[in-house]
Scaffold this motif. Sequence first.
Motif, mmCIF file in Angstrom:
data_model
loop_
_atom_site.group_PDB
_atom_site.id
_atom_site.type_symbol
_atom_site.label_atom_id
_atom_site.label_comp_id
_atom_site.label_asym_id
_atom_site.label_seq_id
_atom_site.Cartn_x
_atom_site.Cartn_y
_atom_site.Cartn_z
ATOM 1 N N GLY A 277 0.811 -1.211 0.000
ATOM 2 C CA GLY A 277 0.000 0.000 0.000
ATOM 3 C C GLY A 277 0.842 1.257 0.000
ATOM 4 O O GLY A 277 2.034 1.230 -0.302
ATOM 5 N N ALA A 278 0.181 2.348 0.353
ATOM 6 C CA ALA A 278 0.811 3.664 0.316
ATOM 7 C C ALA A 278 1.368 4.045 1.686
ATOM 8 O O ALA A 278 0.768 3.744 2.703
ATOM 9 C CB ALA A 278 -0.213 4.707 -0.116
ATOM 10 N N VAL A 279 2.527 4.685 1.688
ATOM 11 C CA VAL A 279 3.090 5.241 2.920
ATOM 12 C C VAL A 279 3.022 6.753 2.826
ATOM 13 O O VAL A 279 3.759 7.359 2.044
ATOM 14 C CB VAL A 279 4.567 4.818 3.115
ATOM 15 N N PRO A 280 2.107 7.373 3.588
ATOM 16 C CA PRO A 280 2.023 8.835 3.511
ATOM 17 C C PRO A 280 3.195 9.485 4.230
ATOM 18 O O PRO A 280 3.725 8.942 5.200
ATOM 19 C CB PRO A 280 0.721 9.169 4.229
ATOM 20 N N ASN A 281 3.589 10.623 3.719
ATOM 21 C CA ASN A 281 4.568 11.459 4.396
ATOM 22 C C ASN A 281 3.788 12.219 5.466
ATOM 23 O O ASN A 281 3.038 13.144 5.159
ATOM 24 C CB ASN A 281 5.149 12.410 3.349
ATOM 25 N N HIS A 282 3.936 11.804 6.737
ATOM 26 C CA HIS A 282 3.025 12.376 7.737
ATOM 27 C C HIS A 282 3.232 13.868 7.954
ATOM 28 O O HIS A 282 2.303 14.568 8.315
ATOM 29 C CB HIS A 282 3.007 11.575 9.035
ATOM 30 N N TYR A 283 4.446 14.361 7.675
ATOM 31 C CA TYR A 283 4.647 15.814 7.783
ATOM 32 C C TYR A 283 3.792 16.556 6.762
ATOM 33 O O TYR A 283 3.177 17.572 7.055
ATOM 34 C CB TYR A 283 6.126 16.179 7.580
ATOM 35 N N THR B 91 2.939 17.241 12.365
ATOM 36 C CA THR B 91 4.288 17.752 12.574
ATOM 37 C C THR B 91 4.768 17.528 14.010
ATOM 38 O O THR B 91 5.939 17.717 14.298
ATOM 39 C CB THR B 91 4.353 19.266 12.272
ATOM 40 N N ALA B 92 3.862 17.129 14.908
ATOM 41 C CA ALA B 92 4.267 16.863 16.300
ATOM 42 C C ALA B 92 4.325 15.340 16.485
ATOM 43 O O ALA B 92 3.303 14.671 16.421
ATOM 44 C CB ALA B 92 3.281 17.484 17.276
ATOM 45 N N ASN B 93 5.528 14.846 16.645
ATOM 46 C CA ASN B 93 5.730 13.400 16.717
ATOM 47 C C ASN B 93 6.545 13.079 17.961
ATOM 48 O O ASN B 93 7.689 13.494 18.071
ATOM 49 C CB ASN B 93 6.460 12.922 15.464
ATOM 50 N N THR C 72 3.716 13.691 -1.145
ATOM 51 C CA THR C 72 2.654 13.481 -0.159
ATOM 52 C C THR C 72 2.696 12.008 0.276
ATOM 53 O O THR C 72 2.434 11.672 1.428
ATOM 54 C CB THR C 72 1.272 13.817 -0.757
ATOM 55 N N LEU C 73 3.047 11.154 -0.679
ATOM 56 C CA LEU C 73 3.326 9.754 -0.347
ATOM 57 C C LEU C 73 4.832 9.543 -0.476
ATOM 58 O O LEU C 73 5.442 10.030 -1.422
ATOM 59 C CB LEU C 73 2.607 8.812 -1.314
#
Lengths: 169, 147
Positions: A62-68, A73-75, B49-50
């Motif tokens: 599946g897809a891995v989103p760039n969470h930023y 932004t708070a991790n 974004t991904l």
Amino acid sequence: MTLDKKKNMDDLDRKIIAATQSGLPLVKEPYQAIAQQLNIEPELLMQHMRAMLKTGQIRRIGAVPNHYKLGYTANAMSVWNVPDDKIYELGQQLGALSFVSHCYERPRFLPEWPYNLFAMLHGKSKDEVAEKVQEVVTLLGEHCAGYELLYSKQILKKTGLRLKEPSPK
Amino acid sequence: MDELDRRIINYLQGDFPIDNSPYQIIAQKLDISEDELLKRLDHLLENRTLTRFGPMYDIQKLGGSFSLCAIRVPANRFEEVTQIINSFPEVAHNYERDHDFNMWYVLATESLAQIDITNQSIEDKTGLKVYNMPKIQEFFVGLHFQA
């Protein structure tokens, strides 16, 4: 890192991993495209990938989103001190929360490190993370003997984990 | 990023089919065309974004070893110790964290024995104690970020 000598992977699995670890091709028949590249039948490729999914060698596809980019932004790495005989039950509950991405039991080092349950928490602000921490506090209730939040200040190193192509015999 | 992008991202955090025409299957479920899905995915990867789209491998199940390790580094030695730790190819990630335990790195090696060998070598070179915290149990690994 190289894993070319591991017993529980056959040569074809290794080739499949090398061909797909950077992603699936964005074409209508992606598995056919990979199979062609590896010079094997698409059905064989799909069989091997289904088998790796079943054993958990593939966690998921599946897809891995760039969470930023999605605004998270708070991790924080949250660490909790819970009774060892309750950790399985509590860990399952904590891991099921929607804002937790990783949840593990890890060893304590007494007295300086009493925490045995680790969970990465993600929010759109530190305030949001603080609210989520309160949810966890409520969830763990009397079983929580203490916790801390460790926000990351700086990434000092981050390299991708890459398997090498199997070497020709 | 519009509503459809969000639906695609949320939907594709589940399980992608292993099938001759997997994009067609997903497109139907999202009620869009296969071409539209492919175009959107390409764009979401392009603009980061991904970070990835494809199979996620569990390196540990493939025979490798991982461990999370922590060190308490005195402030006046932080840079020097960072250089020492980062020089090890076995160190995959290294983060500074806001805590007395201020350096957290992940080792990725081909065997369990190499985790200990690498940490011993790090202790020898830095003169600092390494707290090796490999996972004992995994309760959840995944991402279910709502886009």
